[in-house]
Enzyme design. Sequence first.
Site, PDB file in Angstrom:
ATOM      1  N   LEU A  44      79.407  49.685  45.289  1.00 48.60           N
ATOM      2  CA  LEU A  44      79.252  49.924  46.726  1.00 48.60           C
ATOM      3  C   LEU A  44      78.769  48.683  47.452  1.00 48.60           C
ATOM      4  CD1 LEU A  44      77.874  53.559  46.886  1.00 48.60           C
ATOM      5  CD2 LEU A  44      80.115  52.743  47.596  1.00 48.60           C
ATOM      6  N   ARG A  48      81.194  47.657  50.357  1.00 45.27           N
ATOM      7  CA  ARG A  48      80.626  47.682  51.714  1.00 45.27           C
ATOM      8  C   ARG A  48      80.691  46.302  52.352  1.00 45.27           C
ATOM      9  NH1 ARG A  48      75.982  51.970  50.125  1.00 45.27           N
ATOM     10  NH2 ARG A  48      77.230  53.803  50.655  1.00 45.27           N
ATOM     11  N   GLU A 168      83.384  53.972  52.919  1.00 46.85           N
ATOM     12  CA  GLU A 168      82.303  53.307  52.178  1.00 46.85           C
ATOM     13  C   GLU A 168      80.928  53.621  52.765  1.00 46.85           C
ATOM     14  OE1 GLU A 168      82.742  52.411  49.366  1.00 46.85           O
ATOM     15  OE2 GLU A 168      84.861  51.959  49.306  1.00 46.85           O
ATOM     16  N   THR A 170      79.056  56.361  55.818  1.00 48.18           N
ATOM     17  CA  THR A 170      78.950  56.422  57.275  1.00 48.18           C
ATOM     18  C   THR A 170      77.860  55.483  57.764  1.00 48.18           C
ATOM     19  OG1 THR A 170      77.310  58.197  57.184  1.00 48.18           O
ATOM     20  CG2 THR A 170      79.665  58.858  57.286  1.00 48.18           C
ATOM     21  N   PHE A 188      66.161  60.547  52.703  1.00 51.32           N
ATOM     22  CA  PHE A 188      67.214  61.361  52.081  1.00 51.32           C
ATOM     23  C   PHE A 188      66.659  62.757  51.797  1.00 51.32           C
ATOM     24  CE2 PHE A 188      68.337  57.028  50.934  1.00 51.32           C
ATOM     25  CZ  PHE A 188      69.686  56.992  51.187  1.00 51.32           C
TER      26      PHE A 188
END
Length: 189
Positions: A44, A48, A168, A170, A188
């Site tokens: 990622l 990203r 990838e 939001t 989170f």
Amino acid sequence: MGNATFADINMIWAREEGSNQVKGFVVAKDNPGFAVEKIKTKVLRTTRTGVAWFAVGCAMGAYEHALRYATERQQFGRPIGGFQLVQDLLVRMLGNVTATQAMMLRLGQMQDEGVMLDEHASLAKAFCTVKCRETVGYARELLGGNGILLENHIGRFVADAEAIYSYEGTREMNTLIVGKSITGLSAFV
């Protein structure tokens, strides 16, 4: 390879030696000579970063087309680029392009130095994609009704900006990654 470690069948893109062409090859997970290794904590971050670069390129393209349009489109006997509000839009676009280019230059330097972290890639992805959407919106505004015509290309940049903005992670997800990094607190659920 994303899902290659658990997929039964994988699509591999490779250059064929005989033809020197890049081709897609369907490979079963138990094919002799085929092995995959799960990439930990890198994918990622890299993707990203790539998306952030896509956003920069999309914004640059929209700006360049809008600038060309502003110097060629005549209204009241002169190019619309000579009107104050058109120049304001061009300057806003150029500011966004310059800021995102500078951010990505620094991110590339950090990557080369081996100090780039997930939160750096997330910040770049979130910031650059937001500025890309804003920039193509300004370009669309500058062209008025002509901004949706395919021959002026801006409509394509608007569609591309929406796709780039969405994948990838939001903006919200990427900001939570950065927020956790800067506060030390996870938001989170």
